[in-house]
Design a protein around this motif. Structure first.
Motif, short mmCIF file in Angstrom:
data_model
loop_
_atom_site.label_atom_id
_atom_site.label_comp_id
_atom_site.label_asym_id
_atom_site.label_seq_id
_atom_site.Cartn_x
_atom_site.Cartn_y
_atom_site.Cartn_z
N MET A 9 0.84 -1.20 0.00
CA MET A 9 0.00 0.00 0.00
C MET A 9 0.87 1.25 0.00
SD MET A 9 -3.06 -1.18 2.53
CE MET A 9 -4.34 -0.15 1.82
N CYS A 11 0.06 4.12 1.59
CA CYS A 11 -0.38 4.99 2.68
C CYS A 11 0.53 4.80 3.89
CB CYS A 11 -1.82 4.62 3.05
SG CYS A 11 -2.40 5.45 4.53
N THR A 149 -1.12 5.95 -5.77
CA THR A 149 -1.65 4.90 -6.66
C THR A 149 -3.06 5.28 -7.10
OG1 THR A 149 -2.61 3.68 -4.82
CG2 THR A 149 -0.32 3.12 -5.45
N ALA A 150 -3.58 4.54 -8.05
CA ALA A 150 -4.94 4.78 -8.52
C ALA A 150 -5.94 4.62 -7.38
CB ALA A 150 -5.27 3.83 -9.67
N SER A 151 -5.68 3.65 -6.51
CA SER A 151 -6.57 3.42 -5.36
C SER A 151 -6.59 4.63 -4.43
CB SER A 151 -6.10 2.17 -4.61
OG SER A 151 -6.81 2.01 -3.42
N THR A 152 -5.42 5.20 -4.16
CA THR A 152 -5.35 6.37 -3.30
C THR A 152 -6.01 7.57 -3.96
OG1 THR A 152 -3.35 5.59 -2.22
CG2 THR A 152 -3.77 7.95 -2.11
N LYS A 154 -8.42 7.51 -6.06
CA LYS A 154 -9.87 7.29 -6.01
C LYS A 154 -10.41 7.57 -4.60
CE LYS A 154 -13.40 3.83 -6.88
NZ LYS A 154 -13.68 2.46 -7.27
N ARG A 155 -9.69 7.12 -3.58
CA ARG A 155 -10.14 7.29 -2.19
C ARG A 155 -10.11 8.75 -1.76
NH1 ARG A 155 -6.88 7.13 2.23
NH2 ARG A 155 -5.27 6.06 1.05
#
Length: 166
Positions: A9, A11, A149-152, A154-155
């Motif tokens: 991750m 984060c 990242t793309a996930s971060t 998006k979040r």
């Protein structure tokens, strides 16, 4: 059973928890930061099984949060010493202490945090080291960093209302 690793991750909270997220680990570090150094001190304080304590101590040493040294004195038993990395975790434990005092309902507490000069109880807060101002949800925000990242992304979403400076 081995827990899932959070090392992939991006984060800092997840990466920190990957090293110290086990509750036994945080309690061991609490005791170590308050002066405990010996296996038996940790075991008695925490009422933890020797097997679990050995695992947690090994994990904390592997993460660089504790170091094992040859004991001083007549016993010669090994001692576990805090590192600079674990000392840097002290404010996190203090804030967890303050959160527990504020939000966990009890009739009384067995531990207080006091100012050694005044003897008064303290109410810790998190401040910005650059400005000295308290950090709170109204005046501060987590935003995607340059390596997000793309996930971060998006979040956290894009923030159009913030001019980012170093």
């Amino acid at each position: 059973m081995k827990r899932k690793s959070l090392s992939s991750m991006d984060c800092p909270v997840a990466l920190a928890l990957d090293q110290v997220g086990e509750w036994w680990s945080l309690l061991i570090l609490r005791d170590a930061l308050q002066g405990s150094t010996r296996f038996e001190q940790f075991r008695e304080s925490l009422d933890i099984s020797p097997t679990m304590l050995t695992r947690r101590l090994n994990d904390l040493m592997e993460a660089g949060l504790l170091k094992k040294t040859s004991g001083s004195g007549r016993s010669g038993r090994d001692e576990y010493r805090v590192t600079d990395k674990s000392r840097d975790l002290s404010p996190v434990l203090i804030m967890l202490f303050a959160w527990g005092r504020r939000h966990v309902k009890r009739k009384g507490w067995g531990v207080d945090l006091i100012d050694l000069q005044t003897g008064c109880m303290v109410d810790p807060i998190v401040i910005d080291g650059k400005t000295g101002l308290p950090i709170n949800r109204e005046t501060h925000a987590f935003v995607p960093g340059p390596q997000a990242t793309a996930s971060t992304l998006k979040r956290l979403g894009p923030r159009q209302d913030v001019e980012r400076k170093q």
